[in-house]
Design a protein around this motif. Sequence first.
Motif, PDB file in Angstrom:
ATOM      1  N   GLY A  51       0.859  -1.556  -0.089  1.00 26.14           N
ATOM      2  CA  GLY A  51      -0.274   0.167  -0.465  1.00 26.14           C
ATOM      3  C   GLY A  51       0.820   1.252  -0.014  1.00 26.14           C
ATOM      4  O   GLY A  51       1.968   1.420  -0.798  1.00 26.14           O
ATOM      5  N   SER A  52       0.546   2.365   0.740  1.00 26.55           N
ATOM      6  CA  SER A  52       0.973   3.499   0.620  1.00 26.55           C
ATOM      7  C   SER A  52       1.996   3.729   2.112  1.00 26.55           C
ATOM      8  O   SER A  52       2.882   4.447   1.554  1.00 26.55           O
ATOM      9  CB  SER A  52       0.060   5.039   1.717  1.00 26.55           C
ATOM     10  N   THR A  53       1.869   2.325   3.108  1.00 21.95           N
ATOM     11  CA  THR A  53       3.341   2.765   3.539  1.00 21.95           C
ATOM     12  C   THR A  53       4.492   2.266   3.622  1.00 21.95           C
ATOM     13  O   THR A  53       5.277   2.903   4.447  1.00 21.95           O
ATOM     14  CB  THR A  53       2.477   1.697   4.807  1.00 21.95           C
ATOM     15  N   ARG A  54       4.585   1.587   2.502  1.00 22.05           N
ATOM     16  CA  ARG A  54       6.230   0.512   2.160  1.00 22.05           C
ATOM     17  C   ARG A  54       6.199   0.328   0.601  1.00 22.05           C
ATOM     18  O   ARG A  54       5.788  -0.513   0.912  1.00 22.05           O
ATOM     19  CB  ARG A  54       6.820  -0.034   3.277  1.00 22.05           C
TER      20      ARG A  54
ATOM     21  N   GLY B  41       6.663   5.531   0.138  1.00 26.29           N
ATOM     22  CA  GLY B  41       6.565   5.142   0.612  1.00 26.29           C
ATOM     23  C   GLY B  41       6.779   6.244   2.105  1.00 26.29           C
ATOM     24  O   GLY B  41       7.630   6.389   2.349  1.00 26.29           O
TER      25      GLY B  41
ATOM     26  N   LYS C  62      -5.902  -2.651   3.392  1.00 23.09           N
ATOM     27  CA  LYS C  62      -6.617  -1.675   4.090  1.00 23.09           C
ATOM     28  C   LYS C  62      -5.672  -0.249   4.296  1.00 23.09           C
ATOM     29  O   LYS C  62      -5.932   0.384   2.950  1.00 23.09           O
ATOM     30  CB  LYS C  62      -6.688  -1.260   5.168  1.00 23.09           C
ATOM     31  N   THR C  63      -4.263  -0.183   2.717  1.00 25.03           N
ATOM     32  CA  THR C  63      -3.960   1.170   2.649  1.00 25.03           C
ATOM     33  C   THR C  63      -3.380   0.738   0.961  1.00 25.03           C
ATOM     34  O   THR C  63      -2.723   1.899   0.449  1.00 25.03           O
ATOM     35  CB  THR C  63      -2.675   0.759   3.312  1.00 25.03           C
ATOM     36  N   GLY C  64      -3.798  -0.191   0.073  1.00 26.16           N
ATOM     37  CA  GLY C  64      -3.354  -0.086  -1.252  1.00 26.16           C
ATOM     38  C   GLY C  64      -3.023  -1.516  -0.971  1.00 26.16           C
ATOM     39  O   GLY C  64      -3.400  -2.542  -1.228  1.00 26.16           O
TER      40      GLY C  64
ATOM     41  N   GLN D 234      -5.098  -6.971  -2.641  1.00 26.35           N
ATOM     42  CA  GLN D 234      -5.609  -5.258  -1.802  1.00 26.35           C
ATOM     43  C   GLN D 234      -5.437  -5.426  -0.758  1.00 26.35           C
ATOM     44  O   GLN D 234      -5.800  -6.548  -0.182  1.00 26.35           O
ATOM     45  CB  GLN D 234      -6.928  -4.665  -2.409  1.00 26.35           C
TER      46      GLN D 234
END
Length: 307
Positions: A78-81, A106, A262-264, A260
């Motif tokens: 996702g967008s975290t890393r 990220g 929760k963050t992408g 997918q």
Amino acid sequence: MRTSTVRRVGVAVAVAAALTSVGACGGSDDGGTSKAKGKDGSSGSGVVKTDAIAALLDVQKKTGAAHSAKIEGTMVMGSTRSLKQSGALDWSDGVTGAMEITYTGGAMADTMKKAGGNGTMQARYFKDGYAADMGAALAQQTGGKRWISYSYDDLAELGGAAGAAMKDQMQNTTPDQGVKSLLASGDVKEVGKEQVRGVATTHYSGTVDVAELTAKNSKLDADQLAALKKQLNDAGVTTETVDIWVDGNDLLVKKSERGQMKTGELNMTFFYSDYGTKVSAERPPAGETVAFKELLKQQQGAAGNAS
């Protein structure tokens, strides 16, 4: 470095290092020259199997019994890393070894840059925990101690249920987890014969639907199904496509997981080679190491004295 920054970096590094090990042992071919080999050094030709389930059961057994391998891959969560990693791990008695991890994007990469890091660290894994080299930026704030050590017991205590789950995964995950996921899908199929980094492989694929992970549509036992479902649910994954490429010795050459979160987007690809390789992981010098739990206490104490 402020208390909040130290804590944020420390927690993020703990999660990233843990997920890297779990993914590597458990998640697009970018080229390269490494070749997966059997323990005797041969690439093997094997016998073509028409039953995908029977074939994967052999892969699960033989890969799990190989005990060690060189591993490299990429991971986007996702967008975290997003990151890339390479190294070698041994799973004969817990997970041990070392991986070099480079953050390529990220929120984690941004946090590392703000903390003065260059985005690359080394993680060393042991039976009871792991250590991460945070470089000179951290050492300037901790009296020369550039390594943060993470005890699995401390992570379980600090992280509650999530920490306990991480501890269990880190101590028990092996590279055949991707094979178990395919067996759990209930619709695993043989895609065809493909070359991966010069190795002749058979490609298998399946889609794991978390809501339908039941004993009647898989070859996994109840405990394995429950563990897999919890792992995916915790990450917010509802479905996950798992692909593996297997050589003639029934050993993994490549594994890909897509879904997918929760963050992408979730996208992990790992390559395995040199099965049976000797793996070592030395504990960093005590004088250069601070326990994460102790680091939090020191930073909290400093914040209290300053207020």
